[in-house]
Scaffold this motif. Structure first.
Motif, PDB file in Angstrom:
ATOM      1  N   ALA A 180      37.172  27.154  40.890  1.00 12.87           N
ATOM      2  CA  ALA A 180      35.966  27.692  40.311  1.00 12.87           C
ATOM      3  C   ALA A 180      36.342  29.288  40.239  1.00 12.87           C
ATOM      4  CB  ALA A 180      34.619  27.725  40.921  1.00 12.87           C
ATOM      5  N   THR A 181      37.037  29.943  41.229  1.00  8.98           N
ATOM      6  CA  THR A 181      37.145  31.279  41.661  1.00  8.98           C
ATOM      7  C   THR A 181      38.783  31.655  40.911  1.00  8.98           C
ATOM      8  OG1 THR A 181      37.897  31.041  43.760  1.00  8.98           O
ATOM      9  CG2 THR A 181      35.888  31.799  43.151  1.00  8.98           C
ATOM     10  N   TRP A 182      39.565  30.587  40.239  1.00 10.00           N
ATOM     11  CA  TRP A 182      40.703  30.774  39.787  1.00 10.00           C
ATOM     12  C   TRP A 182      40.666  31.232  38.211  1.00 10.00           C
ATOM     13  CZ3 TRP A 182      44.470  27.631  43.008  1.00 10.00           C
ATOM     14  CH2 TRP A 182      45.705  28.154  42.916  1.00 10.00           C
ATOM     15  N   GLN A 183      41.282  32.184  37.879  1.00 12.63           N
ATOM     16  CA  GLN A 183      41.159  32.555  36.262  1.00 12.63           C
ATOM     17  C   GLN A 183      41.673  31.254  35.717  1.00 12.63           C
ATOM     18  OE1 GLN A 183      43.408  33.818  33.844  1.00 12.63           O
ATOM     19  NE2 GLN A 183      41.793  34.420  32.552  1.00 12.63           N
ATOM     20  N   SER A 186      43.044  30.714  32.826  1.00 11.48           N
ATOM     21  CA  SER A 186      44.413  30.628  31.870  1.00 11.48           C
ATOM     22  C   SER A 186      45.789  30.350  33.231  1.00 11.48           C
ATOM     23  CB  SER A 186      44.922  32.134  31.312  1.00 11.48           C
ATOM     24  OG  SER A 186      45.234  33.247  32.340  1.00 11.48           O
ATOM     25  N   HIS A 187      45.533  30.433  34.463  1.00  9.85           N
ATOM     26  CA  HIS A 187      46.216  30.093  35.401  1.00  9.85           C
ATOM     27  C   HIS A 187      46.169  29.172  36.533  1.00  9.85           C
ATOM     28  CE1 HIS A 187      47.707  34.277  34.065  1.00  9.85           C
ATOM     29  NE2 HIS A 187      48.822  33.943  34.788  1.00  9.85           N
ATOM     30  N   ARG A 188      44.738  28.783  36.107  1.00 15.26           N
ATOM     31  CA  ARG A 188      44.221  27.561  37.057  1.00 15.26           C
ATOM     32  C   ARG A 188      44.823  26.366  37.021  1.00 15.26           C
ATOM     33  NH1 ARG A 188      38.395  26.731  35.377  1.00 15.26           N
ATOM     34  NH2 ARG A 188      38.041  28.714  36.241  1.00 15.26           N
ATOM     35  N   PRO A 189      45.221  25.740  38.296  1.00 16.09           N
ATOM     36  CA  PRO A 189      45.808  24.231  38.386  1.00 16.09           C
ATOM     37  C   PRO A 189      44.728  23.431  37.664  1.00 16.09           C
ATOM     38  CG  PRO A 189      45.337  24.967  40.425  1.00 16.09           C
ATOM     39  CD  PRO A 189      44.958  26.343  39.475  1.00 16.09           C
ATOM     40  N   SER A 190      45.181  22.064  37.716  1.00 15.25           N
ATOM     41  CA  SER A 190      43.952  20.921  37.312  1.00 15.25           C
ATOM     42  C   SER A 190      43.454  20.532  38.730  1.00 15.25           C
ATOM     43  CB  SER A 190      44.594  19.826  36.555  1.00 15.25           C
ATOM     44  OG  SER A 190      45.678  19.370  37.236  1.00 15.25           O
ATOM     45  N   ALA A 191      44.164  20.664  39.670  1.00 14.10           N
ATOM     46  CA  ALA A 191      43.753  20.059  40.909  1.00 14.10           C
ATOM     47  C   ALA A 191      44.286  20.761  41.985  1.00 14.10           C
ATOM     48  CB  ALA A 191      43.817  18.603  41.162  1.00 14.10           C
ATOM     49  N   SER A 224      48.443  39.445  45.510  1.00 16.03           N
ATOM     50  CA  SER A 224      47.564  38.816  44.708  1.00 16.03           C
ATOM     51  C   SER A 224      46.993  39.703  43.522  1.00 16.03           C
ATOM     52  CB  SER A 224      46.493  37.812  45.345  1.00 16.03           C
ATOM     53  OG  SER A 224      46.995  36.989  46.311  1.00 16.03           O
ATOM     54  N   ARG A 225      46.883  39.116  42.609  1.00 18.87           N
ATOM     55  CA  ARG A 225      46.330  39.869  41.141  1.00 18.87           C
ATOM     56  C   ARG A 225      44.858  39.237  41.028  1.00 18.87           C
ATOM     57  NH1 ARG A 225      51.647  40.273  40.491  1.00 18.87           N
ATOM     58  NH2 ARG A 225      51.894  38.366  39.627  1.00 18.87           N
ATOM     59  N   PHE A 226      43.926  40.051  40.694  1.00 18.12           N
ATOM     60  CA  PHE A 226      42.514  39.671  40.385  1.00 18.12           C
ATOM     61  C   PHE A 226      42.160  40.302  39.077  1.00 18.12           C
ATOM     62  CE2 PHE A 226      43.152  39.224  44.774  1.00 18.12           C
ATOM     63  CZ  PHE A 226      42.559  38.023  45.008  1.00 18.12           C
ATOM     64  N   VAL A 227      41.293  39.907  38.345  1.00 16.29           N
ATOM     65  CA  VAL A 227      40.834  40.190  37.228  1.00 16.29           C
ATOM     66  C   VAL A 227      39.105  39.848  37.289  1.00 16.29           C
ATOM     67  CG1 VAL A 227      40.828  38.014  35.758  1.00 16.29           C
ATOM     68  CG2 VAL A 227      40.907  40.244  34.687  1.00 16.29           C
ATOM     69  N   ARG A 228      38.502  40.834  36.716  1.00 14.33           N
ATOM     70  CA  ARG A 228      36.940  40.850  36.807  1.00 14.33           C
ATOM     71  C   ARG A 228      36.827  40.320  35.162  1.00 14.33           C
ATOM     72  NH1 ARG A 228      32.541  45.070  38.810  1.00 14.33           N
ATOM     73  NH2 ARG A 228      30.858  43.792  38.566  1.00 14.33           N
ATOM     74  N   GLU A 229      35.847  39.367  35.095  1.00 14.97           N
ATOM     75  CA  GLU A 229      35.500  38.759  33.690  1.00 14.97           C
ATOM     76  C   GLU A 229      34.053  38.495  33.678  1.00 14.97           C
ATOM     77  OE1 GLU A 229      37.939  35.394  32.919  1.00 14.97           O
ATOM     78  OE2 GLU A 229      39.582  36.432  32.389  1.00 14.97           O
ATOM     79  N   ALA A 230      33.283  38.902  32.763  1.00 11.16           N
ATOM     80  CA  ALA A 230      31.723  38.783  32.827  1.00 11.16           C
ATOM     81  C   ALA A 230      31.165  39.211  34.185  1.00 11.16           C
ATOM     82  CB  ALA A 230      31.426  37.328  32.158  1.00 11.16           C
ATOM     83  N   SER A 231      31.579  40.064  34.947  1.00  9.68           N
ATOM     84  CA  SER A 231      30.853  40.682  36.132  1.00  9.68           C
ATOM     85  C   SER A 231      31.056  39.943  37.441  1.00  9.68           C
ATOM     86  CB  SER A 231      29.233  40.754  35.909  1.00  9.68           C
ATOM     87  OG  SER A 231      28.828  41.468  35.129  1.00  9.68           O
ATOM     88  N   ARG A 232      32.436  39.142  37.108  1.00 10.92           N
ATOM     89  CA  ARG A 232      32.710  38.123  38.157  1.00 10.92           C
ATOM     90  C   ARG A 232      34.483  38.365  38.683  1.00 10.92           C
ATOM     91  NH1 ARG A 232      30.585  33.587  40.578  1.00 10.92           N
ATOM     92  NH2 ARG A 232      28.910  33.598  39.437  1.00 10.92           N
ATOM     93  N   TRP A 233      34.844  38.281  39.807  1.00 10.73           N
ATOM     94  CA  TRP A 233      36.274  38.552  40.101  1.00 10.73           C
ATOM     95  C   TRP A 233      36.817  37.072  40.148  1.00 10.73           C
ATOM     96  CZ3 TRP A 233      39.019  42.887  39.806  1.00 10.73           C
ATOM     97  CH2 TRP A 233      38.525  44.072  39.734  1.00 10.73           C
ATOM     98  N   TYR A 234      38.221  37.183  39.693  1.00 10.72           N
ATOM     99  CA  TYR A 234      38.684  35.792  39.578  1.00 10.72           C
ATOM    100  C   TYR A 234      40.300  36.037  39.996  1.00 10.72           C
ATOM    101  CZ  TYR A 234      35.217  33.743  36.793  1.00 10.72           C
ATOM    102  OH  TYR A 234      33.905  33.080  36.130  1.00 10.72           O
ATOM    103  N   TYR A 235      40.551  35.128  40.956  1.00  9.84           N
ATOM    104  CA  TYR A 235      41.925  35.171  41.029  1.00  9.84           C
ATOM    105  C   TYR A 235      43.141  34.688  40.075  1.00  9.84           C
ATOM    106  CZ  TYR A 235      46.489  33.609  43.444  1.00  9.84           C
ATOM    107  OH  TYR A 235      48.014  33.228  43.660  1.00  9.84           O
ATOM    108  N   VAL A 236      43.902  35.501  39.808  1.00  7.01           N
ATOM    109  CA  VAL A 236      44.972  35.318  38.832  1.00  7.01           C
ATOM    110  C   VAL A 236      46.034  34.650  39.204  1.00  7.01           C
ATOM    111  CG1 VAL A 236      46.183  36.208  36.620  1.00  7.01           C
ATOM    112  CG2 VAL A 236      44.066  37.143  37.420  1.00  7.01           C
ATOM    113  N   ASP A 237      46.848  35.230  39.970  1.00  8.49           N
ATOM    114  CA  ASP A 237      48.253  34.749  40.428  1.00  8.49           C
ATOM    115  C   ASP A 237      48.720  35.889  41.479  1.00  8.49           C
ATOM    116  OD1 ASP A 237      49.464  36.730  39.024  1.00  8.49           O
ATOM    117  OD2 ASP A 237      50.451  35.528  37.775  1.00  8.49           O
TER     118      ASP A 237
END
Length: 141
Positions: A67-70, A72-77, A124-137
């Motif tokens: 849920a916290t993985w952006q 476009s980079h999120r694995p399926s499992a 690690s790189r992180f991005v903020r989308e819609a007021s929420r931070w996500y791990y990118v890669d």
């Protein structure tokens, strides 16, 4: 494999965050609110997200990690290696690049059964989308 049992409220948070006085924060005062209340309590910054993701690995919380993985980079499992013991997290550097991008450099230590302990050193790189931070890669260092 089911997630690890929850930590007791008085246990120190696996992420190692300390209070201003240097006392380790308890799990319920630290990462628990992000892991168990993801929908309503997002991590306030990339450092807090990195710490809570480390705790997610310790507790084998694939739901939180995904849920916290952006997207476009999120694995399926996510599959966890059996018997891995996480030994600690050291945050070396947290840098806000702009209002929606940040980097966190960390070293996480783990030990697998029958193997020597290893250090995972990453920027690690992180991005903020819609007021929420996500791990990118990240890049291994």
């Amino acid at each position: 494999m089911p997630p690890m049992p929850p930590l007791s409220p008085s246990q120190a948070c696996p992420c190692g965050r300390s209070s201003p006085s240097g006392k380790p924060l308890g799990f319920t005062s630290c990462c628990d609110c992000f892991l168990d209340h993801f929908e309503t309590t997002p991590a306030p910054d990339a450092e807090s997200l990195m710490r809570s993701r480390y705790t997610g690995f310790v507790l084998e919380r694939a739901d939180y990690l995904l849920a916290t993985w952006q997207t476009s980079h999120r694995p399926s499992a996510i599959e966890f290696d059996p018997g891995v013991k996480w030994l600690g997290l050291e945050l070396r550097h947290h840098r806000l690049l702009d209002a929606t991008h940040a980097e966190v450099e960390f070293v996480a230590r783990q030990k697998s059964p029958g193997n020597p302990a290893v250090r995972l050193h990453e920027r690690s790189r992180f991005v903020r989308e819609a007021s929420r931070w996500y791990y990118v890669d990240g890049d291994a260092l």
